[in-house]
Design a protein around this motif. Structure first.
Motif, PDB file in Angstrom:
ATOM      1  N   UNK A 112       0.747  -1.248   0.062  1.00 54.69           N
ATOM      2  CA  UNK A 112       0.060  -0.088  -0.005  1.00 54.69           C
ATOM      3  C   UNK A 112       0.808   1.139   0.038  1.00 54.69           C
ATOM      4  N   UNK A 113       0.625   2.381  -1.017  1.00 59.76           N
ATOM      5  CA  UNK A 113       1.252   3.358  -0.852  1.00 59.76           C
ATOM      6  C   UNK A 113       0.132   4.685  -1.227  1.00 59.76           C
ATOM      7  N   UNK A 114       0.058   5.393  -0.241  1.00 58.43           N
ATOM      8  CA  UNK A 114      -0.643   6.572  -0.527  1.00 58.43           C
ATOM      9  C   UNK A 114      -0.012   7.788  -0.539  1.00 58.43           C
ATOM     10  N   UNK A 115      -0.612   8.883  -1.456  1.00 58.50           N
ATOM     11  CA  UNK A 115      -0.137   9.996  -1.696  1.00 58.50           C
ATOM     12  C   UNK A 115      -0.969  11.159  -1.280  1.00 58.50           C
ATOM     13  N   UNK A 128      -1.186  -2.575  -4.212  1.00 55.47           N
ATOM     14  CA  UNK A 128      -0.086  -3.423  -5.316  1.00 55.47           C
ATOM     15  C   UNK A 128      -1.303  -4.639  -5.803  1.00 55.47           C
ATOM     16  N   UNK A 129      -1.225  -4.579  -7.109  1.00 53.31           N
ATOM     17  CA  UNK A 129      -2.117  -5.329  -8.005  1.00 53.31           C
ATOM     18  C   UNK A 129      -1.246  -6.087  -8.997  1.00 53.31           C
ATOM     19  N   UNK A 130      -0.985  -7.301  -8.727  1.00 54.27           N
ATOM     20  CA  UNK A 130       0.052  -8.004  -9.502  1.00 54.27           C
ATOM     21  C   UNK A 130       1.544  -7.316  -9.321  1.00 54.27           C
ATOM     22  N   UNK A 131       1.904  -6.947 -10.364  1.00 60.20           N
ATOM     23  CA  UNK A 131       3.321  -6.193 -10.131  1.00 60.20           C
ATOM     24  C   UNK A 131       3.406  -4.582 -10.148  1.00 60.20           C
TER      25      UNK A 131
END
Length: 167
Positions: A112-115, A128-131
């Motif tokens: 998970x990455x939030x901006x 992250x979904x797949x790569x």
């Protein structure tokens, strides 16, 4: 590293320096920290910068907020990718946060990455979904971001930048 108020990160062996964050940036970080800490499961820990996230010998990042598994924190920092990394845009870090750090965390398998963009205000939650990362939630102004992963959180971007906290 000199103790001069700057933040130093190592990416692929290249040293990056960022100036000290401004008050608005720190307000957003503080409010996000409170929101994330409130619902944090016991096996995870939420910490504000500066905490080293060691992805490789030549790559050490310092997200504005890091959520990691308690067992993976050492005296040095978090060894390996966090469960969630959050970056709050500043004029001097926008491109690094949106592109370089995002790519390195994606490659490392950070789920998970939030901006957060305080200037709008807006928030994007990537997972992250797949790569690769895909946007799973976003909001602007008084809309709410509601996510279930890595644990349930609901955040209003406008409340992150308001001069006084909601209450």
């Amino acid at each position: 590293m000199p103790d001069d108020g700057h933040r130093f990160e190592l990416v692929d062996g290249v040293l990056l320096m960022s100036p000290s964050p401004r008050p608005l940036h720190q307000r957003v970080v503080a409010r996000l920290l409170a929101a994330l800490t409130a619902g944090c499961p016991r096996d995870l820990e939420v910490l504000p910068a500066p905490v080293d996230v060691v992805l490789a010998d030549d790559t050490v990042l310092i997200p504005d907020i890091v959520v990691g598994r308690r067992a993976e924190f050492t005296e040095r920092g978090l060894m390996g990718p966090p469960v969630l990394a959050v970056e709050v845009f500043s004029p001097s870090t926008r491109l690094i946060d949106a592109e370089l750090k995002r790519a390195r965390l994606q490659e490392a398998g950070c789920p998970h990455y939030w901006l957060v963009d305080p200037g709008v205000p807006a928030m994007r939650c990537l997972a992250l979904v797949g790569s690769g990362y895909a946007e799973v939630a976003s909001a602007q102004d008084t809309e709410f971001v509601k996510v279930d992963q890595p644990y349930p959180v609901s955040i209003n971007p406008a409340s992150l930048v308001a001069p006084y906290p909601e209450g």
